[in-house]
Design a protein around this motif. Sequence first.
Motif, PDB file in Angstrom:
ATOM      1  N   GLU A  46      45.567  14.089  19.937  1.00 39.73           N
ATOM      2  CA  GLU A  46      44.109  14.243  19.983  1.00 39.73           C
ATOM      3  C   GLU A  46      43.758  15.659  19.502  1.00 39.73           C
ATOM      4  N   VAL A  53      35.726  15.104  20.080  1.00 40.73           N
ATOM      5  CA  VAL A  53      37.178  14.923  20.141  1.00 40.73           C
ATOM      6  C   VAL A  53      37.589  13.896  19.100  1.00 40.73           C
ATOM      7  N   LEU A  55      40.186  11.271  18.107  1.00 45.46           N
ATOM      8  CA  LEU A  55      41.173  10.498  18.870  1.00 45.46           C
ATOM      9  C   LEU A  55      42.589  10.709  18.332  1.00 45.46           C
ATOM     10  N   SER A  56      43.560  10.489  19.202  1.00 46.93           N
ATOM     11  CA  SER A  56      44.958  10.494  18.765  1.00 46.93           C
ATOM     12  C   SER A  56      45.149   9.337  17.789  1.00 46.93           C
ATOM     13  N   ASN A 127      43.472  13.994  11.444  1.00 48.76           N
ATOM     14  CA  ASN A 127      44.799  13.824  12.001  1.00 48.76           C
ATOM     15  C   ASN A 127      45.801  13.548  10.883  1.00 48.76           C
ATOM     16  N   GLU A 181      33.022  11.689  21.137  1.00 49.27           N
ATOM     17  CA  GLU A 181      33.496  11.755  19.746  1.00 49.27           C
ATOM     18  C   GLU A 181      32.408  12.310  18.802  1.00 49.27           C
TER      19      GLU A 181
END
Length: 338
Positions: A46, A53, A55-56, A127, A181
């Motif tokens: 994350e 945030v 997400l992972s 990510n 988010e």
Amino acid sequence: MYKQELMFIVESILASNTVDEHIECAQKLSCFYKKKTMLAISADNEILVKGGVALSSSGAADCVDDYLRTVFFIKGIHKALTKLCTDFPERSINILYAGCGPYATLILPLLPLFDKERINAVLLDINAESIVAVQQLLAVIGLEDYQLQLIETDAITYTKPEGFTIDLAISETMHYALTREPQVAIMRNLMKQLTPDAILIPEEIRIDLAYTFFNHEPYLNNTSYEVKGYKKMQPYPKNVFVDRLFTINKEHLGRENHNSKLESRFYTLPADFSNQPDVCIFTEIKVFGDIELKTAESYITNPYCVVSMYNLIGYSGIQLVYDYCEIPQWTYNLALKE
Ligand SMILES: C[S@@+](CC[C@H](N)C(=O)[O-])C[C@H]1O[C@@H](n2cnc3c(N)ncnc32)[C@H](O)[C@@H]1O
């Protein structure tokens, strides 16, 4: 082989008409991603950005299991792409997908339905692992010959390349009531880079204030044993709609002159609130055209309780404040009884 299988699944998604059918084909898509492609993805990556945030990778992958969300977004994006292909028959369609996650769930299944010459897409995710996963998936499924650019970047600050005119911008980076988010910060950045003709998906997010009994409202739980997508509870009949707090669409983002804070006016707190003790936020999403997600049809349209009026004795009014400067959240200001 996988491309054919994916095409079969996405065709069943587009043809699905009932909740049972939506769930069945979304489950097939979920199985396809999780079992057939055998990707290893992390649950501990994350990332906190200024706006929410991210997400992972595994958290983002799991979004495919929010069945009605997945089906309605895929249907909406298919509709938008079909319209754009009709409007511009001579050229490829430029897509910007912000927050694609490891499965690029909202665009990748649709690729086999369009000629590779017609699609020109930029896929972003903050990510790195999710970007690598999409790259692997494209190879495994046999979609590497599509014109896709995968970029590890923050979609809140990303600037599109000069000469890349976005026809379709997509971002589903939201939690219920726009908390947690960075949907709003991302949409705000994308909106600045769209021409008037571009399509933004979701087309509209509506945020409403209501006084209700939160525990009696429909709510979709995040539990694996629950049949997701079913709205088992009916809306609480004594729910009192108070006001539309704001609407986000391509033309505007709530009130125009704000930094990262949206403040409502003050609303009167009812003297007798025994049947509606909770101050709640409701979310509705117009994905595209007539395709909409209503309350609790997905996790991202679950209702959210800001405060119980039992904690506000002595006050006569409430002002709701939404702030997405850091992690998006709701707070409130109170007016004292005279
Ligand atoms: C809710 S998941 C959705 C994943 C996928 N698009 C779907 O609809 O199933 C949101 C994704 O957006 C990414 N994300 C969140 N904030 C971001 C940011 N500021 N810049 C780029 N990607 C971001 C997350 O890493 C995550 O992969």
